[in-house]
Structure formats: C-alpha cells, structure tokens
Motif scaffolding. Sequence first.
Motif, PDB file in Angstrom:
ATOM      1  N   LYS A  84       0.913  -1.196   0.025  1.00  0.00           N
ATOM      2  CA  LYS A  84      -0.072   0.016  -0.073  1.00  0.00           C
ATOM      3  C   LYS A  84       0.916   1.300   0.099  1.00  0.00           C
ATOM      4  N   LEU A  85       0.631   2.077  -0.858  1.00  0.00           N
ATOM      5  CA  LEU A  85       1.260   3.405  -0.938  1.00  0.00           C
ATOM      6  C   LEU A  85       0.496   4.579  -0.479  1.00  0.00           C
ATOM      7  N   PHE A  86       1.045   5.305   0.313  1.00  0.00           N
ATOM      8  CA  PHE A  86      -0.018   6.751   0.762  1.00  0.00           C
ATOM      9  C   PHE A  86       0.941   7.720   1.038  1.00  0.00           C
ATOM     10  N   ILE A  87      -0.018   8.870   1.639  1.00  0.00           N
ATOM     11  CA  ILE A  87       0.697  10.085   1.888  1.00  0.00           C
ATOM     12  C   ILE A  87       0.332  10.450   3.143  1.00  0.00           C
ATOM     13  N   GLN A  88       1.314  10.415   3.933  1.00  0.00           N
ATOM     14  CA  GLN A  88       1.056  10.906   5.430  1.00  0.00           C
ATOM     15  C   GLN A  88       0.172  11.935   5.844  1.00  0.00           C
ATOM     16  N   SER A  89       0.021  12.800   5.261  1.00  0.00           N
ATOM     17  CA  SER A  89      -0.831  14.039   5.617  1.00  0.00           C
ATOM     18  C   SER A  89      -2.327  13.547   5.150  1.00  0.00           C
ATOM     19  N   ARG A  90      -2.662  12.795   4.329  1.00  0.00           N
ATOM     20  CA  ARG A  90      -3.620  12.209   3.894  1.00  0.00           C
ATOM     21  C   ARG A  90      -4.274  11.287   4.805  1.00  0.00           C
ATOM     22  N   VAL A  91      -3.780  10.983   5.750  1.00  0.00           N
ATOM     23  CA  VAL A  91      -4.182   9.960   7.085  1.00  0.00           C
ATOM     24  C   VAL A  91      -3.816  10.721   8.066  1.00  0.00           C
ATOM     25  N   PRO A  92      -4.851  11.599   8.654  1.00  0.00           N
ATOM     26  CA  PRO A  92      -4.628  12.909   9.571  1.00  0.00           C
ATOM     27  C   PRO A  92      -4.686  11.988  11.004  1.00  0.00           C
ATOM     28  N   GLU A  93      -4.824  10.765  11.229  1.00  0.00           N
ATOM     29  CA  GLU A  93      -4.868  10.084  12.485  1.00  0.00           C
ATOM     30  C   GLU A  93      -3.326  10.160  12.892  1.00  0.00           C
ATOM     31  N   HIS A  94      -2.542   9.925  11.871  1.00  0.00           N
ATOM     32  CA  HIS A  94      -1.054  10.326  12.264  1.00  0.00           C
ATOM     33  C   HIS A  94      -0.840  11.305  13.678  1.00  0.00           C
ATOM     34  N   ALA A  95      -1.472  12.448  13.014  1.00  0.00           N
ATOM     35  CA  ALA A  95      -1.257  13.719  13.827  1.00  0.00           C
ATOM     36  C   ALA A  95      -1.904  13.757  15.392  1.00  0.00           C
ATOM     37  N   GLU A  96      -3.111  13.134  15.267  1.00  0.00           N
ATOM     38  CA  GLU A  96      -3.756  12.833  16.561  1.00  0.00           C
ATOM     39  C   GLU A  96      -2.952  11.744  17.421  1.00  0.00           C
ATOM     40  N   LEU A  97      -2.425  10.683  16.909  1.00  0.00           N
ATOM     41  CA  LEU A  97      -1.427   9.879  17.541  1.00  0.00           C
ATOM     42  C   LEU A  97      -0.234  10.702  18.169  1.00  0.00           C
ATOM     43  N   HIS A  98       0.049  11.446  17.348  1.00  0.00           N
ATOM     44  CA  HIS A  98       1.206  12.199  17.714  1.00  0.00           C
ATOM     45  C   HIS A  98       1.070  13.225  19.003  1.00  0.00           C
ATOM     46  N   GLU A 372      -3.980  10.184 -13.538  1.00  0.00           N
ATOM     47  CA  GLU A 372      -5.104   9.609 -12.880  1.00  0.00           C
ATOM     48  C   GLU A 372      -4.878   8.501 -12.059  1.00  0.00           C
ATOM     49  N   LEU A 373      -3.990   7.444 -12.817  1.00  0.00           N
ATOM     50  CA  LEU A 373      -3.548   6.172 -12.353  1.00  0.00           C
ATOM     51  C   LEU A 373      -2.990   6.246 -10.970  1.00  0.00           C
ATOM     52  N   VAL A 374      -2.035   7.084 -11.096  1.00  0.00           N
ATOM     53  CA  VAL A 374      -1.005   7.404  -9.786  1.00  0.00           C
ATOM     54  C   VAL A 374      -1.885   7.763  -8.734  1.00  0.00           C
ATOM     55  N   ARG A 375      -2.943   8.791  -9.107  1.00  0.00           N
ATOM     56  CA  ARG A 375      -3.696   9.312  -8.054  1.00  0.00           C
ATOM     57  C   ARG A 375      -4.273   8.279  -7.155  1.00  0.00           C
ATOM     58  N   ASN A 376      -5.014   7.429  -8.315  1.00  0.00           N
ATOM     59  CA  ASN A 376      -6.164   6.539  -7.749  1.00  0.00           C
ATOM     60  C   ASN A 376      -5.206   5.334  -6.833  1.00  0.00           C
ATOM     61  N   ILE A 377      -3.995   5.022  -7.308  1.00  0.00           N
ATOM     62  CA  ILE A 377      -2.994   4.188  -6.600  1.00  0.00           C
ATOM     63  C   ILE A 377      -3.090   4.805  -5.246  1.00  0.00           C
ATOM     64  N   VAL A 378      -2.391   5.935  -4.985  1.00  0.00           N
ATOM     65  CA  VAL A 378      -2.472   6.565  -3.971  1.00  0.00           C
ATOM     66  C   VAL A 378      -3.656   6.806  -2.996  1.00  0.00           C
ATOM     67  N   ALA A 379      -4.675   7.014  -3.697  1.00  0.00           N
ATOM     68  CA  ALA A 379      -6.118   7.171  -3.027  1.00  0.00           C
ATOM     69  C   ALA A 379      -6.246   5.836  -2.382  1.00  0.00           C
ATOM     70  N   GLU A 380      -6.316   4.655  -3.100  1.00  0.00           N
ATOM     71  CA  GLU A 380      -6.431   3.317  -2.502  1.00  0.00           C
ATOM     72  C   GLU A 380      -5.584   3.093  -1.254  1.00  0.00           C
ATOM     73  N   GLY A 381      -4.316   3.355  -1.502  1.00  0.00           N
ATOM     74  CA  GLY A 381      -3.552   3.082  -0.287  1.00  0.00           C
ATOM     75  C   GLY A 381      -3.815   4.275   0.852  1.00  0.00           C
ATOM     76  N   CYS A 382      -4.234   5.083   0.618  1.00  0.00           N
ATOM     77  CA  CYS A 382      -4.575   6.216   1.951  1.00  0.00           C
ATOM     78  C   CYS A 382      -5.814   5.414   2.537  1.00  0.00           C
ATOM     79  N   GLU A 383      -6.742   4.874   1.833  1.00  0.00           N
ATOM     80  CA  GLU A 383      -7.769   4.535   2.425  1.00  0.00           C
ATOM     81  C   GLU A 383      -7.628   3.203   3.159  1.00  0.00           C
TER      82      GLU A 383
END
Length: 405
Positions: A84-98, A372-383
């Motif tokens: 799974k590939l994702f972007i940290q800031s798209r999972v804001p839960e990291h910030a709450e745990l921090h 768009e493909l790259v955006r989708n891969i990352v969106a899926e990973g983020c989810e």
Amino acid sequence: MNSIPAQHSRVLSGMRPTGRLHLGHYHGVLENWAELQHEYECYFFVADWHALTTHYDDPGIIPDSVWDMVIDWLAAGINPGEAKLFIQSRVPEHAELHLLLSMITPLGWLERVPSYKDQQEKLKEKDLATYGFLGYPLLQSADILIYKAGMVPVGEDQVAHVELTREVARRFNHLYGREPGFEEKAAGAMKKMGKKAARLYGQYRKAYQEQGDQGALEAARALLESQQNINVGDRERLFGYLEGGGRIILPEPQPLLTKASRMPGLDGQKMSKSYGNTIALRDDPADIEKALRTMQTDPARVRRNDPGDPEKCPVWQWHQVYSGDDVKNWAREGCRSAGIGCIECKQPVIDAVLRELMPIQERAREYVEQPELVRNIVAEGCEAARDLARETLDEVRHVMSLVYR
Ligand code: TRP
Ligand code: SF4
C-alpha cells in the motif's frame, strides 16, 4: 513456521519527499522494499509532514516531489497490488496519535535523539529550534505505532528513532495497558481458548518467565495467533500476560536495518544529492552516458600508456556493482598493464547502467502519462491505511479515557 503474530509481520516505512530518486536510493532502499512486499504486508508512505519540519519556509516544492517520488517507487518495482502506498498528511490520524503520545513523552527523550542536534548543526542556515522539529522522531513513532508495525526498514541514521518508538510504546502500554482486574481477565481469556490450548499457553508462559526461553515465547505467540475463539482484546491481553505486564496496545517495532547502499557516486564518495554526484533514475540516457564517460579515474593514470591502480579509481567501484567476474578481471588486468584505456574500461559500466535503467524509465513514462492512475493508486493506499489507523486510534482514545457517552 511463521511464529510472528500478524501485526508483527506488518512492515512500514516512509521517505521524505525530497525530489527525484537516484541509483543510491534504488540499490539501498527500493530493491529492499520490493523484496519485502512479496513476503509481508507492506505500507510505504510519503512523509510530507516530516519534510515540512525542515522545509516549512519553502513548502512549494513538496507537491511535485511527492508525485515524482511515488512515480519513482512504482517505476522501480514497488507493486501497488502488493504494497500500500500513501501520503502521510492524507491520514490525519497520525497527527492525533502524535499529539496523544506527546502527553507521555519526556522532553529529555527527544532532546537526546542524536539526529536532533546533528541536523541542527548540519542545516545551520535553517532555524530548526522549532517545536515541530523537536517532535520529528515522535511523529515518526506515531507513523509506526498507528499501524502496529512489527518491522521498520530503515537506514543506520534512523535506528535511534525506532528505538525511541519502542520506549514510547513501552511507556504507553505501561500506563494504559493496566486495566483493573487484568489478571482475572487474562485467566478468563485463557479459558476461552479451551483446556488444551490454555494448558500449553500456561507452560510456554512459565518457560519464558522463569527460564527466559525465547522459543517458548514465540511458540506461545504462534499459539495465540492461531486461536479462533478469542477476540482482539483477549488476544492482546494474553500477549501482554505472556511477558508479564499489562495488555499490549501498541506493540514494539523492530528496526530492519537496510544494508548500506553499495552505490558509489560519480566521484567515488557515497552517492548523495548533497555531494552532487548522483545519477537519477529518470536522468536522460545521453546525460547519464556523458556523466559516466567524463567520470574521474585513477589520477596517476595521466596518459594512455600509464598503468593504473583500480583501487584508486571510482570506476572500479562501479564495476563492483555492475560487472561479473570476467569483466572485473578484464578491467583489473587491463588497467594494471595499461592494456585498456579508461573509456574502454567504462563502457561495460555505461551499458549495464543504461540496461538497468531502461525498463525503469519505460515504466516511469507510463505512469507520467497516466497521472490519474497514480492518483488512484495513492487514494486506495490512503484508504487502506486510514482503516487501520482509525482502528488503532479508537483503542488509544478508549484507554486514554477519551470516549464520551
Ligand atoms: N525519518 C525518515 C527519514 O528521514 C522518514 C520516516 C518518517 C520514516 N516516518 C517514518 C521511516 C516511519 C520509517 C518509519 O528517512
Ligand atoms: Fe579506472 Fe578502469 Fe581507467 Fe583503471 S582503466 S583507471 S579502473 S577507469
């Protein structure tokens, strides 16, 4: 066979988006990730918040770097079907745990992390006396713990951050894993496993606690993993009960030390952007050829007739990475006897580098053409990442008494 509990076999790693990746990243980090993805459940992410701790005054470069990096990962063989590939800031839960972890983290632990002072020294032109920069390793701890990752592939310079993560997890479990009536609950959980499994568990626990038998600990963990009749809470209780303390909510991760990249730079020093000696994965082939052709050689070999010493030549280090024994023998003998010229010596390296990069560049082109493909891969990973992160955060809020009814 696999005695590691599921969550311990989860792999997590991140990279700061610092622009396009080069051969040093490829031979160090990416080949390693590509192997891990076949064996484990892997989560790889772009640490954009971490980039902001040092680039807060110039965040404009971050977005392009993020997409360039993801494309380089994909081109280098990270397979979104496996990892799974994702972007940290798209999972804001990291910030709450921090934030929540910051409540229990002594300042001294952060001040003592070696990279804190080192980086401030190294990046003197930046003001890194910020709250965010001090918290850098704790944010990293949140990145890791929120997925309950068991293994964190990192380079030498990051091991201290994983160590900190272990300490923070231990403290967290110590503070919040001690529920009232823990012993009774553990005993109740054992009963649910059935007589036979419970007896076995008891024996393993005793062997581990009384004799420090690591094999017994692993066997007990495997046993717990295989139990169908107990729920997540009971399982965690029994994991904790094995080692004595309370319930283990945030398991301690292990660093998985990435062996130092074999990749020398164009000048023979370690390949690194700060030395300006890199070949980027997506550099133009003509430029790559030129860079290698004009690369420094043994300084004592001034004329074609002068014999050289491969040990004093950066090209020789490239042969170590790219050439088989026959080519290496040919180069070594030819150099020492002045039987070959330096351009001749470099040719097999040039060919091998281009051969390695061609398929990578081809794949990169395909991804560049399909944003768009790259955006989708990352969106899926983020989810997928977010689903896991939410679960952990629910538990964390619960044990920290942050659930209101
Ligand atoms: N600090 C890491 C680096 O500079 C990047 C990173 C951020 C990371 N969070 C992480 C690595 C979590 C592993 C796990 O390379
Ligand atoms: Fe270096 Fe090869 Fe020239 Fe020897 S012959 S100095 S190893 S480039």
